[in-house]
Design an enzyme around this catalytic site. Structure first.
Site, PDB file in Angstrom:
ATOM      1  N   PHE B 126      10.197 -17.389 -82.295  1.00 52.20           N
ATOM      2  CA  PHE B 126       8.838 -17.379 -81.769  1.00 52.20           C
ATOM      3  C   PHE B 126       8.927 -16.573 -80.477  1.00 52.20           C
ATOM      4  O   PHE B 126       9.813 -16.813 -79.646  1.00 52.20           O
ATOM      5  CB  PHE B 126       8.367 -18.809 -81.490  1.00 52.20           C
ATOM      6  N   ASP B 195      16.061 -24.607 -79.904  1.00 49.53           N
ATOM      7  CA  ASP B 195      14.621 -24.860 -79.803  1.00 49.53           C
ATOM      8  C   ASP B 195      14.225 -25.677 -81.035  1.00 49.53           C
ATOM      9  O   ASP B 195      14.368 -25.217 -82.173  1.00 49.53           O
ATOM     10  CB  ASP B 195      13.879 -23.514 -79.768  1.00 49.53           C
ATOM     11  N   TYR B 220       3.632 -31.366 -79.402  1.00 44.85           N
ATOM     12  CA  TYR B 220       2.275 -31.394 -79.970  1.00 44.85           C
ATOM     13  C   TYR B 220       2.224 -31.033 -81.442  1.00 44.85           C
ATOM     14  O   TYR B 220       1.142 -30.931 -82.000  1.00 44.85           O
ATOM     15  CB  TYR B 220       1.321 -30.499 -79.169  1.00 44.85           C
ATOM     16  N   LYS B 221       3.390 -30.846 -82.039  1.00 44.39           N
ATOM     17  CA  LYS B 221       3.412 -30.562 -83.477  1.00 44.39           C
ATOM     18  C   LYS B 221       3.697 -31.879 -84.209  1.00 44.39           C
ATOM     19  O   LYS B 221       2.830 -32.732 -84.307  1.00 44.39           O
ATOM     20  CB  LYS B 221       4.445 -29.482 -83.761  1.00 44.39           C
ATOM     21  N   ARG B 369       0.534 -20.078 -93.608  1.00 44.97           N
ATOM     22  CA  ARG B 369       1.510 -21.091 -93.216  1.00 44.97           C
ATOM     23  C   ARG B 369       0.921 -22.476 -93.435  1.00 44.97           C
ATOM     24  O   ARG B 369      -0.188 -22.766 -92.974  1.00 44.97           O
ATOM     25  CB  ARG B 369       1.851 -20.870 -91.738  1.00 44.97           C
TER      26      ARG B 369
END
Lengths: 394, 394
Positions: B126, B195, B220-221, B369
């Site tokens: 990312f 990560d 937050y995922k 996705r």
């Protein structure tokens, strides 16, 4: 009723800002710690509940666009801007004050160029600014020198890259001369970085007017944004194209959803962003800023000085001479919105004051600190605080 | 009813985790974007309202001690720890993922020593990790080299200071071999920084077991902490004394209220803190973590694989062959908790899916996705999503 109590009643009756107190959740405590954590604005709970239940709970991911989450850091920045004398497009909200100090100092050093190898920091600063300045100096290969604000003019030289100063000293409440110090820093060719934690929301700052280069500040003191609310970064418009962040997160990219492995900084204040913004805290802050609707920062400053003047007068009347030493300057031009009193047993005294409903705070080793938030502190509060203090000091 | 729809009903009926869905606020949308923003846990609004109204509004400054605000970063870190296979005292919550990547990389480079002058970063990362790695390299005078995770073993050398890798690729959903890559990094004498944004909460990580040095992740995922909820930093216990933060804010000081101008780092995970923690977001996250009560991450992983297996089977049945290409590995050992499908018109297709109540996301330039959060996604959701997708692709 004592003469001072009568005087307080009169001052409250004449206070045009007095009705603003109703914009906050307060009780019968005299809250003189708004310079540490501002009181809760009354409408914030409902607004935050809507953010949580509807924007997060129902719209979920769609809120990044539909609820304006994505642009909140700049939008809230533009709400803070007039309070610090900045035109729109120069303030961005996010991260902590410490992180913003780091961004500002590393960027300032880079703008100053290779030949300037020294960073000056306020020797009386709230410690985090000094620690972060040391890190910025270490990582950019500069020397850090701590000097008092008064020593800054003499310390400046062609070696100076940037100077980090506090507008108001967190301990003593001393207001430093931002226009004059900024001008002196500029005369030496260096950049002026100001920490506004203890001034923004309490007095006019005039960032644009005085040509400040970079500034940072927290939002949980006089801006009432809530515990640990995100801080802000100001980058003067003319410098934005040269702002080279040490924390170039994807939110500061010119095309954040391009997912490009090569970094290209966004123009404007957005360049000061880093990672995904902390939406719950950020939108609580945005709502909290509504209390400033129709409020003039000049009027706030006038009331702040009237409050601290009156507090000093009451303390003088209610406290045995010599029992405390006021370390906050008497001169208005040198006074922020707090009064700091020194006494050897300050820690114990503050505990007793709090137990009696007068909330200030203690700063190691010997300071009683009282913050006066003009939006919700009144003159009767001040008289009561000084009276209780006098009793506890007796 | 189709055979796949019947199969979905049966799988839902057998799913021991199915009742967990009631712990969340959901509607009839098929929400396959929990890998971008997790759904709202049902009890979070009330808890946050209490934080705002009582802890901030009534207790105000006292809450830093009385409501446990001050110690929340470590306390919430210890709540996350078991989900990533860490013993207590090694995870601290605060700041964004980007800021934590910066802390971790600069600290790793410093631990690796002067002689190691190269930093490796996942070329498929990312983007923010790559941007921040470049900044960390620039500020520490190291060279940054981007290599794919598969190329890492060959790229390692005595020059390597640290390697930053993603446990699960944000785009393809590929799960990288954390134990083997960590072992390879260690064999070269470098530090492994992981990560976990796309793996924590979806599958076992085993940080302690596999000897990972440093790790970061967002909350937050799959951890459902709320939009932009604070990230976390893991520092392996044996390395904590050598963790030399580039962001030594006052919250990481051994004696934060000593107001000492000299920096002295706190022991333990606290050393990873920086500035004042963002309490509203942090305590919303703390409440959100309650949904993990009694949930085994092994069971979550098993369901995650069953969901993605079933999704692939449904997509194969409902979509014309060749219309989309699955870029997520078929092998379980290489699959995270998402499925990424490539098609030229992915952007338009995703808009139509969302309009029909199937929410995934689009990743530039051509990826559909779909994230599968085992705590609240069921097999009928999966069948419906694949069916609608097939219709929209037809």
């Amino acid at each position: 009723m004592s003469e001072l109590a009568l005087r307080a009643e009169k001052l409250d009756a004449e206070d045009e800002l007095a009705p603003l107190r109703d914009r906050f959740v307060l009780d019968d405590v005299v809250y003189l710690d708004g310079n540490s954590l501002g009181a809760l604005p009354a409408h914030v709970p409902d607004r935050l509940a809507d953010v949580v239940r509807r924007e997060w709970g129902e719209l979920r991911i769609r809120s990044w666009e539909e609820s304006g989450w994505w642009t909140a850091p700049e939008r809230v920045g533009d709400r803070i801007a007039p309070l610090v004398g900045a035109a729109p497009g120069q303030v961005v909200v996010g991260d902590s004050t410490s992180v913003n100090v780091f961004k500002a100092l590393v960027a300032a050093v880079r703008m100053a160029g290779e030949s300037r190898d020294e960073l000056l920091v306020d020797a009386t600063t709230f410690p985090t600014d000094g620690y972060i300045a040391a890190s910025a100096a270490r990582l950019t290969g500069r020397t850090l020198r701590a000097v008092t604000p008064a020593e800054v003019p003499d310390a400046l030289s062609g070696r100076t890259a940037a100077v980090l100063l506090n507008h108001v000293d967190y301990r003593t409440g001393r207001l430093h001369d931002l226009p004059a110090l900024t001008a002196a820093v500029h005369a030496s060719g260096a950049l002026a970085v100001w920490d506004l934690c203890h001034s923004a929301g309490a007095l006019p700052v005039g960032l644009d007017e005085h040509g400040v280069d970079l500034a940072v500040g927290c939002t949980y003191k006089y801006l009432n944004g809530g515990p640990g609310a995100p801080a802000y970064l100001y980058v003067r418009e003319e410098l934005q194209d040269r702002f080279d962040s040490p924390l170039p997160g994807w939110n500061s990219h010119a095309e954040p959803f391009g997912m490009n492995p090569a970094y290209a900084p966004a123009p404007g204040a957005v360049r000061g962003r880093v990672g995904t913004p902390d939406i719950l805290s950020l939108l609580a802050l945005e709502a909290a800023l509504d209390v400033w609707e129709g409020v003039s920062i000049t009027a706030v400053r006038a009331k702040s000085l009237a409050l601290t003047d009156f507090f000093l007068r009451c303390v003088a009347a209610y406290t045995e001479p010599g029992r405390v030493e006021c370390v906050t300057p008497e001169r208005h031009a040198e006074r922020g919105s707090q009064i700091a009193l020194r006494c050897a047993d300050a820690g114990e005294v503050m505990k007793r004051l709090i137990a009696r409903g007068v909330v200030g705070d203690f700063r190691h080793p010997d300071i009683l600190r009282f913050g006066f938030t003009p939006l919700y502190v009144g003159f009767r509060d001040v008289e009561r605080a000084a009276r209780v203090l006098g009793e506890e000091l007796a």
